[in-house]
Design a protein around this motif. Structure first.
Motif, PDB file in Angstrom:
ATOM      1  N   LEU A  28      -9.002   4.753   7.051  1.00  0.00           N
ATOM      2  CA  LEU A  28     -10.166   3.880   6.926  1.00  0.00           C
ATOM      3  C   LEU A  28      -9.995   2.738   5.931  1.00  0.00           C
ATOM      4  CD1 LEU A  28     -12.752   6.784   6.962  1.00  0.00           C
ATOM      5  CD2 LEU A  28     -12.261   5.202   8.837  1.00  0.00           C
ATOM      6  N   LYS A  29      -9.237   2.972   4.867  1.00  0.00           N
ATOM      7  CA  LYS A  29      -8.951   1.935   3.873  1.00  0.00           C
ATOM      8  C   LYS A  29      -7.558   2.185   3.321  1.00  0.00           C
ATOM      9  CE  LYS A  29     -11.908   0.215   0.982  1.00  0.00           C
ATOM     10  NZ  LYS A  29     -12.258  -1.078   1.619  1.00  0.00           N
ATOM     11  N   PRO A  30      -6.859   1.138   2.906  1.00  0.00           N
ATOM     12  CA  PRO A  30      -5.554   1.376   2.296  1.00  0.00           C
ATOM     13  C   PRO A  30      -5.690   2.015   0.924  1.00  0.00           C
ATOM     14  CG  PRO A  30      -6.120  -0.952   2.172  1.00  0.00           C
ATOM     15  CD  PRO A  30      -7.193  -0.305   2.993  1.00  0.00           C
ATOM     16  N   ASN A  57     -11.652   7.708  -2.449  1.00  0.00           N
ATOM     17  CA  ASN A  57     -11.023   7.130  -3.638  1.00  0.00           C
ATOM     18  C   ASN A  57     -11.984   7.131  -4.824  1.00  0.00           C
ATOM     19  OD1 ASN A  57     -12.721   4.859  -3.358  1.00  0.00           O
ATOM     20  ND2 ASN A  57     -11.123   3.605  -2.401  1.00  0.00           N
ATOM     21  N   GLN A  58     -11.540   6.568  -5.935  1.00  0.00           N
ATOM     22  CA  GLN A  58     -12.312   6.633  -7.176  1.00  0.00           C
ATOM     23  C   GLN A  58     -13.601   5.820  -7.117  1.00  0.00           C
ATOM     24  OE1 GLN A  58      -9.436   5.153  -6.701  1.00  0.00           O
ATOM     25  NE2 GLN A  58      -9.277   3.198  -7.775  1.00  0.00           N
ATOM     26  N   ARG A  59     -13.721   4.955  -6.129  1.00  0.00           N
ATOM     27  CA  ARG A  59     -14.945   4.173  -5.960  1.00  0.00           C
ATOM     28  C   ARG A  59     -15.912   4.816  -4.968  1.00  0.00           C
ATOM     29  NH1 ARG A  59     -10.666   0.811  -6.353  1.00  0.00           N
ATOM     30  NH2 ARG A  59     -10.333   0.832  -4.097  1.00  0.00           N
ATOM     31  N   GLY A  60     -15.561   6.014  -4.497  1.00  0.00           N
ATOM     32  CA  GLY A  60     -16.406   6.701  -3.536  1.00  0.00           C
ATOM     33  C   GLY A  60     -16.227   6.220  -2.117  1.00  0.00           C
ATOM     34  N   PRO A  76       0.829  -1.204   0.000  1.00  0.00           N
ATOM     35  CA  PRO A  76       0.000   0.000   0.000  1.00  0.00           C
ATOM     36  C   PRO A  76       0.868   1.260   0.000  1.00  0.00           C
ATOM     37  CG  PRO A  76       0.120  -0.880   2.211  1.00  0.00           C
ATOM     38  CD  PRO A  76       0.866  -1.852   1.328  1.00  0.00           C
ATOM     39  N   ILE A  77       0.247   2.367  -0.373  1.00  0.00           N
ATOM     40  CA  ILE A  77       0.892   3.668  -0.256  1.00  0.00           C
ATOM     41  C   ILE A  77       1.132   3.959   1.218  1.00  0.00           C
ATOM     42  CG2 ILE A  77       0.502   6.156  -0.581  1.00  0.00           C
ATOM     43  CD1 ILE A  77       1.176   4.674  -3.159  1.00  0.00           C
ATOM     44  N   ASP A  78       2.255   4.572   1.539  1.00  0.00           N
ATOM     45  CA  ASP A  78       2.532   4.944   2.927  1.00  0.00           C
ATOM     46  C   ASP A  78       1.362   5.745   3.495  1.00  0.00           C
ATOM     47  OD1 ASP A  78       3.708   6.776   5.137  1.00  0.00           O
ATOM     48  OD2 ASP A  78       5.285   5.301   4.786  1.00  0.00           O
ATOM     49  N   ASP A  79       0.962   5.419   4.720  1.00  0.00           N
ATOM     50  CA  ASP A  79      -0.198   6.078   5.335  1.00  0.00           C
ATOM     51  C   ASP A  79      -0.061   7.598   5.332  1.00  0.00           C
ATOM     52  OD1 ASP A  79      -1.532   3.629   6.149  1.00  0.00           O
ATOM     53  OD2 ASP A  79       0.057   3.427   7.638  1.00  0.00           O
ATOM     54  N   ALA A 126     -11.178  -0.413   8.017  1.00  0.00           N
ATOM     55  CA  ALA A 126     -10.727  -1.626   7.331  1.00  0.00           C
ATOM     56  C   ALA A 126      -9.418  -1.404   6.588  1.00  0.00           C
ATOM     57  CB  ALA A 126     -11.810  -2.090   6.357  1.00  0.00           C
ATOM     58  N   ALA A 127      -8.560  -0.562   7.126  1.00  0.00           N
ATOM     59  CA  ALA A 127      -7.312  -0.245   6.433  1.00  0.00           C
ATOM     60  C   ALA A 127      -6.241  -1.309   6.625  1.00  0.00           C
ATOM     61  CB  ALA A 127      -6.776   1.107   6.894  1.00  0.00           C
TER      62      ALA A 127
END
Length: 348
Positions: free
Chosen positions: A94-96, A131-134, A60-63, A174-175
């Motif tokens: 909240l999410k990665p 993110n792009q999925r809302g 994942p991208i760094d937090d 849920a990250a």
């Protein structure tokens, strides 16, 4: 007028919602540049293979890169005319976010209070990165001191929001996937010390120091598309309070996090930030050190294989931390420049 002078304190209204430009697709190149700027060595964000064995679908991208990008979107609308960013609260990852994800930000003004000088006011905003999925990837509150355009302008009724002092571990989101601790390789992660090896009250000197150069902090701030004037414009800042450019406070946070690897290598994910305070400014040429205190340990429901450590990390300017210093630093002088109270997840 086609150019944007930024909002001043009297332009904000309680309950106002601001949809910020510009959506940002995060790439592996962004992550590589972030690593070059801070030297972060956490294995989950460094290796696809390690991250996949831990339960992620890739590294994942760094937090904090996620945080800075989401934060940077807000600057032209919230803090272009800021004197200083004052603090943070209720920050939850909240999410990665992964390379290829597109992040955008929406903010709500949740508090306003004119300062006694009548020259500035404090604006409280809750910003959400999507993110792009809302899906919400990050939510946080910050408060910032903003100049008034007209010192005689009437102030709005004061309202200071009631913010929680501690993010409940049940609200981490849920990250983090369910971690298979048996497949976690301590040799590759950099430490054999896991969740059970830490206890409340323990203090850790992270030992290393990093000197910040003028070009580095400006490059970092541009990476986040943060346009705050105080970080870039020496022509104007030469006439200001300090006579020079001010380093973005988030730059100090990322330096402190990177330094914390030496002592907290298995703290692979920042789950939440309870609160943060920029005690004193940092300028180019200063060397940042850091130390951490374990404030609390907690179990985390629904995220097997890990526990949570609540940590207070203090970063200092030109002051090694073997003696765990707590004294605030005056501008340009040795001492504490950052206090960050946050939760990390650590493998068991």
């Amino acid at each position: 007028m086609k150019t944007n002078p930024g909002n001043f304190f009297e332009d904000f209204r309680l309950g106002q919602t601001i949809r910020h430009a510009t959506p940002r697709t995060v790439t592996a190149g962004d992550q590589a540049l972030y690593t070059a700027l801070y030297g972060s060595r956490f294995a989950v964000q460094s290796s696809d293979a390690f991250a996949q064995r831990a339960g992620y679908h890739s590294a994942p991208i760094d937090d904090l890169l996620t945080f800075h990008i989401v934060f940077g979107k807000t600057v032209p609308d919230i803090s272009l005319n800021a004197v200083a960013n004052l603090g943070y609260a209720e920050c939850r990852f909240l999410k990665p976010a992964y390379p290829g994800d597109t992040l955008s930000t929406v903010s709500e003004v949740i508090g306003l209070k004119e300062n006694s000088s009548a020259k500035t006011g404090t604006v409280y905003v809750r910003s959400v990165g999507i993110n792009q999925r809302g899906e919400e990837v990050l939510s946080y509150v910050r408060w910032v001191m903003v100049r008034k355009r007209d010192e005689t302008a009437p102030a709005p009724p004061a309202h200071v929001p009631d913010l929680v002092k501690r993010v409940d571990p049940a609200a981490f989101g849920a990250a983090c996937p369910v971690i298979n601790s048996a497949s976690w390789d301590d040799g590759l992660s950099g430490s054999s010390h896991r969740f059970g090896d830490y206890a409340a009250g323990e203090k850790i000197d992270h030992v290393d120091g990093m000197t910040v150069e003028e070009a580095e902090h400006q490059l970092a701030t541009r990476l986040y598309q943060n346009t705050a004037k105080v970080h870039f414009n020496q022509h104007s800042e030469a006439q200001g309070r300090f006579g020079r450019r001010l380093i973005y406070g988030g730059h100090v946070i990322s330096l402190a996090r990177a330094l914390s690897f030496n002592g907290l290598a298995n703290a692979f994910h920042i789950a939440a930030i309870n609160g943060g305070r920029h005690v004193a400014p940092l300028f180019a040429g200063g060397t940042v050190f850091a130390w951490s205190e374990i404030l609390e340990t907690a179990e985390v429901a629904g995220c097997g294989g890990v526990g949570a450590l609540r940590i207070m990390t203090r970063a200092t300017r030109d002051l090694p931390c073997a003696d765990f210093p707590t004294a605030d630093g005056a501008p340009g002088e040795p001492g504490v420049i950052l206090e960050l109270d946050y939760w990390v997840l650590m493998v068991k």
